[in-house]
Design a protein around this motif. Structure first.
Motif, PDB file in Angstrom:
ATOM      1  N   ASP A  77      14.054  25.602 -34.883  1.00 49.57           N
ATOM      2  CA  ASP A  77      12.795  26.090 -34.319  1.00 49.57           C
ATOM      3  C   ASP A  77      11.705  25.049 -34.564  1.00 49.57           C
ATOM      4  OD1 ASP A  77      10.721  27.600 -33.326  1.00 49.57           O
ATOM      5  OD2 ASP A  77      10.472  28.757 -35.164  1.00 49.57           O
ATOM      6  N   PHE A  78      11.251  24.416 -33.491  1.00 51.36           N
ATOM      7  CA  PHE A  78      10.218  23.395 -33.611  1.00 51.36           C
ATOM      8  C   PHE A  78       8.859  23.904 -33.129  1.00 51.36           C
ATOM      9  CE2 PHE A  78      14.192  21.039 -33.318  1.00 51.36           C
ATOM     10  CZ  PHE A  78      14.077  20.199 -34.405  1.00 51.36           C
ATOM     11  N   LYS A  79       8.736  25.220 -32.913  1.00 55.63           N
ATOM     12  CA  LYS A  79       7.480  25.753 -32.404  1.00 55.63           C
ATOM     13  C   LYS A  79       6.541  26.228 -33.513  1.00 55.63           C
ATOM     14  CE  LYS A  79       9.672  27.215 -28.152  1.00 55.63           C
ATOM     15  NZ  LYS A  79       9.135  26.497 -27.057  1.00 55.63           N
ATOM     16  N   ASN A  80       7.087  26.605 -34.653  1.00 54.46           N
ATOM     17  CA  ASN A  80       6.264  27.093 -35.761  1.00 54.46           C
ATOM     18  C   ASN A  80       6.063  25.983 -36.786  1.00 54.46           C
ATOM     19  OD1 ASN A  80       6.156  29.698 -34.648  1.00 54.46           O
ATOM     20  ND2 ASN A  80       8.145  30.193 -35.543  1.00 54.46           N
ATOM     21  N   HIS A  81       4.797  25.758 -37.176  1.00 54.42           N
ATOM     22  CA  HIS A  81       4.465  24.680 -38.087  1.00 54.42           C
ATOM     23  C   HIS A  81       3.509  25.178 -39.155  1.00 54.42           C
ATOM     24  CE1 HIS A  81       6.233  22.202 -34.978  1.00 54.42           C
ATOM     25  NE2 HIS A  81       5.427  22.773 -34.112  1.00 54.42           N
ATOM     26  N   ASN A  82       3.581  24.558 -40.322  1.00 51.20           N
ATOM     27  CA  ASN A  82       2.676  24.918 -41.409  1.00 51.20           C
ATOM     28  C   ASN A  82       1.323  24.221 -41.288  1.00 51.20           C
ATOM     29  OD1 ASN A  82       4.568  26.587 -42.591  1.00 51.20           O
ATOM     30  ND2 ASN A  82       5.416  24.955 -43.863  1.00 51.20           N
ATOM     31  N   ASP A  97      -6.533   2.381 -30.183  1.00 49.50           N
ATOM     32  CA  ASP A  97      -5.401   1.806 -29.461  1.00 49.50           C
ATOM     33  C   ASP A  97      -4.437   2.870 -28.937  1.00 49.50           C
ATOM     34  OD1 ASP A  97      -6.432  -0.682 -30.007  1.00 49.50           O
ATOM     35  OD2 ASP A  97      -5.211  -0.966 -31.810  1.00 49.50           O
ATOM     36  N   VAL A  98      -4.502   4.071 -29.465  1.00 51.84           N
ATOM     37  CA  VAL A  98      -3.588   5.140 -29.053  1.00 51.84           C
ATOM     38  C   VAL A  98      -4.150   5.802 -27.797  1.00 51.84           C
ATOM     39  CG1 VAL A  98      -2.536   7.336 -29.708  1.00 51.84           C
ATOM     40  CG2 VAL A  98      -2.806   5.538 -31.412  1.00 51.84           C
ATOM     41  N   ARG A  99      -3.379   5.740 -26.713  1.00 54.08           N
ATOM     42  CA  ARG A  99      -3.818   6.329 -25.444  1.00 54.08           C
ATOM     43  C   ARG A  99      -3.125   7.670 -25.210  1.00 54.08           C
ATOM     44  NH1 ARG A  99      -7.782   3.214 -24.818  1.00 54.08           N
ATOM     45  NH2 ARG A  99      -7.490   1.043 -24.311  1.00 54.08           N
ATOM     46  N   MET A 100      -1.793   7.658 -25.265  1.00 55.14           N
ATOM     47  CA  MET A 100      -1.018   8.865 -24.995  1.00 55.14           C
ATOM     48  C   MET A 100      -0.146   9.178 -26.207  1.00 55.14           C
ATOM     49  SD  MET A 100      -1.662   9.721 -21.803  1.00 55.14           S
ATOM     50  CE  MET A 100      -0.288  10.608 -21.139  1.00 55.14           C
ATOM     51  N   ILE A 101       0.073  10.460 -26.447  1.00 53.91           N
ATOM     52  CA  ILE A 101       0.894  10.908 -27.571  1.00 53.91           C
ATOM     53  C   ILE A 101       1.940  11.868 -27.021  1.00 53.91           C
ATOM     54  CG2 ILE A 101       0.908  12.171 -29.754  1.00 53.91           C
ATOM     55  CD1 ILE A 101      -1.997  11.277 -30.151  1.00 53.91           C
ATOM     56  N   ALA A 102       3.200  11.573 -27.292  1.00 55.20           N
ATOM     57  CA  ALA A 102       4.287  12.446 -26.853  1.00 55.20           C
ATOM     58  C   ALA A 102       4.214  13.763 -27.619  1.00 55.20           C
ATOM     59  CB  ALA A 102       5.631  11.769 -27.085  1.00 55.20           C
ATOM     60  N   ALA A 103       4.752  14.808 -27.055  1.00 51.32           N
ATOM     61  CA  ALA A 103       4.676  16.140 -27.656  1.00 51.32           C
ATOM     62  C   ALA A 103       5.402  16.207 -28.998  1.00 51.32           C
ATOM     63  CB  ALA A 103       5.251  17.177 -26.700  1.00 51.32           C
ATOM     64  N   GLU A 104       6.456  15.407 -29.151  1.00 49.83           N
ATOM     65  CA  GLU A 104       7.238  15.451 -30.384  1.00 49.83           C
ATOM     66  C   GLU A 104       6.554  14.740 -31.546  1.00 49.83           C
ATOM     67  OE1 GLU A 104       8.555  13.840 -27.639  1.00 49.83           O
ATOM     68  OE2 GLU A 104       9.692  15.488 -26.761  1.00 49.83           O
ATOM     69  N   ALA A 105       5.672  13.791 -31.262  1.00 52.52           N
ATOM     70  CA  ALA A 105       5.066  12.978 -32.323  1.00 52.52           C
ATOM     71  C   ALA A 105       4.255  13.809 -33.316  1.00 52.52           C
ATOM     72  CB  ALA A 105       4.214  11.867 -31.714  1.00 52.52           C
ATOM     73  N   PRO A 106       3.370  14.702 -32.868  1.00 55.75           N
ATOM     74  CA  PRO A 106       2.644  15.515 -33.860  1.00 55.75           C
ATOM     75  C   PRO A 106       3.559  16.434 -34.666  1.00 55.75           C
ATOM     76  CG  PRO A 106       1.509  15.583 -31.757  1.00 55.75           C
ATOM     77  CD  PRO A 106       2.822  14.905 -31.530  1.00 55.75           C
ATOM     78  N   VAL A 107       4.662  16.873 -34.073  1.00 59.26           N
ATOM     79  CA  VAL A 107       5.620  17.723 -34.790  1.00 59.26           C
ATOM     80  C   VAL A 107       6.248  16.939 -35.933  1.00 59.26           C
ATOM     81  CG1 VAL A 107       7.781  19.011 -34.576  1.00 59.26           C
ATOM     82  CG2 VAL A 107       6.075  19.120 -32.751  1.00 59.26           C
ATOM     83  N   VAL A 108       6.636  15.692 -35.654  1.00 61.05           N
ATOM     84  CA  VAL A 108       7.239  14.852 -36.688  1.00 61.05           C
ATOM     85  C   VAL A 108       6.208  14.546 -37.781  1.00 61.05           C
ATOM     86  CG1 VAL A 108       8.239  12.583 -37.147  1.00 61.05           C
ATOM     87  CG2 VAL A 108       8.932  13.867 -35.124  1.00 61.05           C
TER      88      VAL A 108
END
Length: 202
Positions: A77-82, A97-108
């Motif tokens: 389950d990668f939808k619930n985070h602390n 310098d950061v333009r776009m962020i993939a959806a998985e990056a903040p999860v990691v």
């Protein structure tokens, strides 16, 4: 009266307790090999307790990381985070310098931050227990940072309060000297009080 000599006799030895004799104070018995001498048998109780506490802390950290690896492998389950992903994404976008962020990056990043906080808490808690406290304080976190090489990048962010500790230690040492309690010389490890009564041969 000579202040270097004590008028009270040394306390009686405790049966079964190791005594901190200096190495080489007593020769090995005849016929015993030199390798049979085990300095840990003659180590001061405080040093042995410190070694045991360090070993216990290392074991707890190994168990912690083993649990973390098992939890990572079992995660489906990668939808619930602390930690809030929106805040993590905002921090990531603080870099121009950061333009776009993939959806998985903040999860990691959320999982990595959680593990970072947990390990630092474990190490800080070990320091609190060493000082016989049940409350985690800023000084415990600072000590954990100072003791762990991986956390060196945090030394400037969380400075140790050595000045307060040094003042308290100096006051305690002055009180002990005033009370006539023998103390080790500066730079010498503190051991049990019985080891201060050792009189070298003349």
């Amino acid at each position: 009266m000579d202040p270097t000599k004590s008028s009270t006799p040394p306390p009686p030895p405790v049966l079964g307790a190791p005594v901190g004799y200096p190495p080489g104070a007593y020769p090995p018995p005849p016929g015993a090999a030199a390798a049979a001498y085990n300095p840990q048998l003659y180590a001061a109780p405080a040093a042995a307790a410190a070694q045991q506490a360090l070993a216990q802390q290392q074991q707890q950290l190994q168990v912690f990381w083993a649990d973390q690896y098992r939890e990572i492998e079992a995660t489906t389950d990668f939808k619930n985070h602390n930690l809030p992903l929106a805040r993590i994404k905002k921090i990531m976008k603080a870099d121009e310098d950061v333009r776009m962020i993939a959806a998985e990056a903040p999860v990691v990043f959320a999982r990595a931050c959680e593990m970072f906080i947990l390990e630092l808490t474990h190490r800080g808690w070990a320091h609190a227990e060493e000082n016989k406290r049940r409350t985690l304080q800023k000084s415990d976190i600072a000590a954990a940072i100072a003791r762990t090489e991986v956390f060196d990048f945090l030394v400037d962010i969380v400075p140790r309060e050595d000045t307060k500790d040094a003042d308290a230690a100096a006051a305690a040492a002055a009180a002990a000297v005033a009370a006539g309690i023998p103390r080790p010389a500066p730079g010498m490890p503190a051991t049990d009080m019985a080891s201060y009564y050792y009189v070298p041969q003349q």
